[in-house]
Design an enzyme around this catalytic site. Structure first.
Site, PDB file in Angstrom:
ATOM      1  N   THR A 248      31.575  49.264  40.882  1.00  0.00           N
ATOM      2  CA  THR A 248      32.445  50.395  41.222  1.00  0.00           C
ATOM      3  C   THR A 248      33.465  50.728  40.137  1.00  0.00           C
ATOM      4  O   THR A 248      34.335  51.569  40.359  1.00  0.00           O
ATOM      5  CB  THR A 248      33.226  50.092  42.524  1.00  0.00           C
ATOM      6  OG1 THR A 248      34.001  48.907  42.317  1.00  0.00           O
ATOM      7  CG2 THR A 248      32.291  49.885  43.698  1.00  0.00           C
ATOM      8  N   SER A 249      33.365  50.095  38.982  1.00  0.00           N
ATOM      9  CA  SER A 249      34.355  50.353  37.931  1.00  0.00           C
ATOM     10  C   SER A 249      34.466  51.841  37.612  1.00  0.00           C
ATOM     11  O   SER A 249      33.460  52.535  37.504  1.00  0.00           O
ATOM     12  CB  SER A 249      33.976  49.600  36.656  1.00  0.00           C
ATOM     13  OG  SER A 249      34.874  49.958  35.611  1.00  0.00           O
TER      14      SER A 249
ATOM     15  N   SER B 186      42.729  44.182  41.411  1.00  0.00           N
ATOM     16  CA  SER B 186      42.704  45.295  42.359  1.00  0.00           C
ATOM     17  C   SER B 186      43.972  45.333  43.210  1.00  0.00           C
ATOM     18  O   SER B 186      44.678  44.339  43.365  1.00  0.00           O
ATOM     19  CB  SER B 186      41.480  45.110  43.257  1.00  0.00           C
ATOM     20  OG  SER B 186      41.445  46.074  44.269  1.00  0.00           O
ATOM     21  N   SER B 187      44.251  46.499  43.737  1.00  0.00           N
ATOM     22  CA  SER B 187      45.350  46.621  44.695  1.00  0.00           C
ATOM     23  C   SER B 187      44.917  47.582  45.782  1.00  0.00           C
ATOM     24  O   SER B 187      44.331  48.621  45.498  1.00  0.00           O
ATOM     25  CB  SER B 187      46.614  47.112  43.992  1.00  0.00           C
ATOM     26  OG  SER B 187      47.727  46.981  44.843  1.00  0.00           O
TER      27      SER B 187
ATOM     28  N   PRO C 197      28.984  40.903  33.533  1.00  0.00           N
ATOM     29  CA  PRO C 197      29.099  40.502  34.941  1.00  0.00           C
ATOM     30  C   PRO C 197      29.182  41.757  35.819  1.00  0.00           C
ATOM     31  O   PRO C 197      29.885  42.710  35.479  1.00  0.00           O
ATOM     32  CB  PRO C 197      30.406  39.709  34.968  1.00  0.00           C
ATOM     33  CG  PRO C 197      30.618  39.266  33.548  1.00  0.00           C
ATOM     34  CD  PRO C 197      30.084  40.382  32.715  1.00  0.00           C
TER      35      PRO C 197
ATOM     36  N   TYR D 107      49.561  57.652  41.107  1.00  0.00           N
ATOM     37  CA  TYR D 107      48.116  57.865  41.186  1.00  0.00           C
ATOM     38  C   TYR D 107      47.866  59.367  41.121  1.00  0.00           C
ATOM     39  O   TYR D 107      48.219  60.107  42.033  1.00  0.00           O
ATOM     40  CB  TYR D 107      47.616  57.281  42.503  1.00  0.00           C
ATOM     41  CG  TYR D 107      46.113  57.182  42.614  1.00  0.00           C
ATOM     42  CD1 TYR D 107      45.437  56.048  42.173  1.00  0.00           C
ATOM     43  CD2 TYR D 107      45.370  58.211  43.188  1.00  0.00           C
ATOM     44  CE1 TYR D 107      44.064  55.943  42.289  1.00  0.00           C
ATOM     45  CE2 TYR D 107      43.986  58.106  43.303  1.00  0.00           C
ATOM     46  CZ  TYR D 107      43.337  56.971  42.858  1.00  0.00           C
ATOM     47  OH  TYR D 107      41.975  56.864  42.979  1.00  0.00           O
TER      48      TYR D 107
ATOM     49  N   GLY E 160      35.045  34.703  31.216  1.00  0.00           N
ATOM     50  CA  GLY E 160      34.168  33.903  32.049  1.00  0.00           C
ATOM     51  C   GLY E 160      33.785  34.725  33.261  1.00  0.00           C
ATOM     52  O   GLY E 160      34.227  35.867  33.412  1.00  0.00           O
ATOM     53  N   VAL E 161      32.974  34.128  34.113  1.00  0.00           N
ATOM     54  CA  VAL E 161      32.545  34.805  35.331  1.00  0.00           C
ATOM     55  C   VAL E 161      33.194  34.087  36.504  1.00  0.00           C
ATOM     56  O   VAL E 161      32.936  32.906  36.744  1.00  0.00           O
ATOM     57  CB  VAL E 161      31.010  34.753  35.471  1.00  0.00           C
ATOM     58  CG1 VAL E 161      30.564  35.445  36.759  1.00  0.00           C
ATOM     59  CG2 VAL E 161      30.347  35.381  34.248  1.00  0.00           C
TER      60      VAL E 161
END
Lengths: 535, 535
Positions: free
Chosen positions: A130-131, A209-210, A125, A444, A262-263
């Site tokens: 952007t991974s 995501s955050s 998918p 981070y 799943g998608v």
């Protein structure tokens, strides 16, 4: 979006000679340019999709939506991690999907999955691509061929429930378009990750995501009230109320499943009124420990900033240098407020000011962060600029409880130094606390080092060292980048061998042939060396 | 705790003749006393636990902690729903466990589960025994014997992390004891369900409990930062940070699993400072729709009450009558504030006052709710009093989005009337909004009707009608009572047949023999008639 860089290559300005020299000197390293090859020179294996499978896919979505041209395949061959970019810049597009399939809606996604299960074709998918953890690498697992399932045609705002303040959006919507559609109704998601320009609604849900304003708007997983997903075995339609005691929360099993179960095709999200008032301000703390304690007190109080982040000393210095400003002493924090009412925002600011002052902070006003809100999505472009000049500048992140924050910070910083310092030069590591909760916070890290002779191995060594330090010191292997292929080696230590069994069991129930995103997220059972702690 | 009533039978005062007459008149029904039989007359089947299994259990926990005496078995034969109490009052203790096993710690729970898997003995995890949905009924599934796994010996506060504001508590701790242990450190959970006196920490987690102060303190599932569970296949140790993107949230899969996946033995929870200031006040709204809209606005605003609830007209009238006060016109809302700082609480009150006034509310001050905080756990005792007098007074609950709240309220009220009104008398239904979220709210119904000739069938009919109305109108089958045996028929319509497959797959991975709490929560695959909507 560029095939060898983050986004629009026009926005990646070259590094000035003087800055390049300064970096080389700081790192004590020789720098060697790493320009991309010409697109025509990229090595792309020929498509392995056989005629029967192709016909089945064409019948599912229409022939014009099954693409096997080289530009499409190259642009779906992976995400945007430094290793991804290094490989493609060097002309290596392997693994690339054998085709890119573009379904129009949920039912077409279902049809594609059925066709792929029947013809034994792996499916990756693909949202915004952007991974940074190998989440969209076109791995084929044990299958002869693999397709990228691009969701860009699922781009509708399905409905808005004004009373419940929720909106149902299709998965392929990118954030700017989603925000434009919602703003016509007076709403925003307030979801502002660095990938804002390209990442999609479905991708956010699939990866937990955050965004930078999570203190006020919440994490993406918190915003999900309902979702619809297509699996090889049919549809899932989850979420009947904002909260329920009807068993385990299956929404939270699909959220974060990274396309392996799943998608996700549709998500019903909490929306907020568009803010009329936005105010950012800077604070200075004498050191990271004092600043971290202040952010902790803030997160545990009733004060409600929309944004709260704190850079360590190095990041404070570097950020100031990059924007040509004089660095504040110690550590810089950014506190932001969104609201619909001036007086209400003022009251919140006053409460935050009181608390941060009490905790040893010095207010610096708006000037030091005047450009922050507008340049907040620029980081990845700077990474491209540095990479072209032979400098690796990559990020990694984790989260832990407040009592674990400083030890984890020290451990990861030390592991990165240990892994990277040597004959190829030194390393600059910096860090900020980007997301805070009553019980803990995220860390981070940014790592800057010379690419060296073999940048892929060099970064792999650093990443391995950081991941091991995170696991050893009780952090989570990812707070908001997700698992993908790159963090999979630490999943068994994160959730234990029995937790990994749960993931495999759910996978088998929904995707018995195993076509969905092979090689991502779910440990395959062979890497359970760290299981003792959880036995 | 009584075997035939909610709690301490001493606290159940008999109904006065005049009130009984008034109820009979209101319902238009004959009332017939339903006193419990003598404990000696309760029919208890003899224990079916065989000698080998018993020896294995004794070896796991010590002989003195495997009890087969009648009082212990009777008191672990089920929970506290009206059908549970009706059965036991009539002398029927079937299903009763063949033994009650009391492990001392996590490792002993593991050992019990291994022994039961080996000897094919069903296991019903048992905390406070307060389930009102058949969650602790001693069902044996396909096994020859069943034991109740009573967690009362797991009663320690394991640790407190002051910096992270979390505490790790063992599962068997009842709330008053947990609060006492935490208060020594200056903390509270702020978790105040009606079952407060008896329910346990592990039970709250296993059933997704929600307390009366959830607007301020959150639902129990929200408080869980980490948990430890014992399963027949080993241990699960989940939760390394308050938030994570390391895949699906497996904590939220164990939370709400009602002892069907494993036994939660330890939970790390968010704690709060003990409040110094507590203030409750009443508000009146002209009607339920206006009041509901006000609570919605409140939940979607930045105003932060600790408690916010709203009774419909009937409940407003009945509550006032029960406390001998004059009923306010329309609908009564209770708004409460806990805090550590008088000024801060005042500011929150002022914001709430502004908003509720704007929404058509009239402040009534503290007097109408002066006894509310202290009598908040008294409801179940009143139910016992009424039951003895031949009156069923049972509750059921659901949740939905704000746009669905009023239609769902109308539908469930109508379904209850339709099912109960007839030759055996009428019915009084009343309702309050007990928990609010930005996107929706829960509805908590109380049903009062004559027990009739066959009270078990009578209530089953009403429950079935209400459950069908909830499913049909898009509500969740439970907001905080959980699923147990009683709500299981609606689970497939709630999560779809594929969602039910997920639960079965996880179950098989953790409990391959299927000994854990058979007949609860997880649909067995034969009741999927409502699956079309989710296909």
């Amino acid at each position: 979006m560029s095939w060898f860089a983050w986004g629009d290559p026009e926005r990646a300005t070259p590094l000035s000679e003087s800055l390049r020299d300064l970096i080389a000197q700081t790192l004590g390293a020789e720098l060697r340019d790493l320009p991309p090859v010409d697109e025509a020179d990229v090595r792309l294996p020929s498509s392995a999709l056989d005629a029967t499978a192709r016909a089945a896919l064409e019948s599912a979505v229409g022939a014009e939506h099954v693409r096997t041209d080289a530009p499409a395949r190259l642009r779906h061959s992976g995400g945007k991690s430094t290793p991804d970019l290094l490989r493609r810049r060097a002309g290596d597009a392997d693994p690339a999907p054998d085709a890119v399939v573009l379904p129009a809606d949920h039912d077409e996604v279902l049809a594609v999955l059925r066709a792929c299960a029947e013809h034994r074709v792996a499916v990756v998918p693909f949202g915004g691509g952007t991974s940074v953890v190998g989440g969209v690498d076109a791995l084929r697992g044990g299958f002869a061929s693999v397709v990228a399932l691009d969701l860009r045609r699922l781009d509708r705002l399905v409905s808005v429930d004004h009373e419940s303040m929720t909106a149902t959006l299709q998965a392929g919507l990118r954030t700017p378009e989603a925000e434009e559609l919602l703003s016509a109704h007076g709403y925003t998601l307030g979801h502002l990750p660095q990938s804002f320009e390209y990442a999609t609604i479905g991708g956010y849900a699939a990866t937990r995501s955050s965004g930078q304003a999570s203190a006020g708007y919440g994490r993406f997983d918190d915003m999900v009230m309902a979702l619809k997903a297509a699996t090889p075995r049919g549809s899932l339609d989850l979420g009947r109320a904002p909260a329920s005691a009807a068993g385990p929360d299956l929404r939270q099993l699909l959220v974060g499943s990274e396309g392996t179960f799943g998608v996700i095709t549709e998500v019903t999200l909490r929306v907020r009124p568009l803010p009329d008032v936005q105010h950012d301000e800077a604070w200075s703390f004498p050191d990271y420990a004092t600043g971290a304690a202040a952010l902790r007190r803030l997160a545990q109080s009733d004060a409600r900033p929309t944004t709260a982040r704190l850079s360590d000393e190095t990041e404070t210095f570097v950020n100031a240098a990059l924007s040509g400003k004089e660095a504040a002493a110690g550590c810089l924090a950014v506190v932001g407020f969104d609201g619909t009412d001036e007086a209400e925002v003022e009251a919140r600011r006053a409460a935050v000011t009181r608390l941060l002052t009490e905790c040893g902070g010095t207010p610096l006003g708006t000037e030091p962060v005047s450009e922050w809100r507008h340049s907040r999505f620029h980081g990845p472009y700077l990474r491209d600029t540095l990479l072209s000049a032979g400098v690796l500048s990559e990020t990694l992140e984790t989260a832990t409880t407040w009592s674990g924050v400083l030890p984890l910070y020290e451990a990861v910083s030390a592991a990165l130094k240990e892994a990277l310092e040597g004959p190829e030069g030194g390393v600059v590591t910096m860090c900020h606390i980007s997301h805070t909760y009553p019980a803990g916070a995220s860390l981070y890290f940014t790592v800057v080092t010379a690419a060296g002779a073999d940048p892929l191995s060099r970064w792999a060594r650093a990443k391995r060292a950081a991941g091991d330090a995170i696991a050893e010191h009780g952090g989570t292997i990812s707070h908001h980048h997700a698992v993908g292929a790159d963090h999979r080696p630490w999943m068994t230590s994160e959730i234990g061998p029995l937790g990994a069994d749960i993931l495999r069991a759910v996978k088998s129930a929904l995707d018995p042939v195993g076509i969905l995103n092979p090689g991502k997220l779910i440990p395959d059972g062979t890497d359970e060396s760290t299981q003792d702690a959880h036995a």
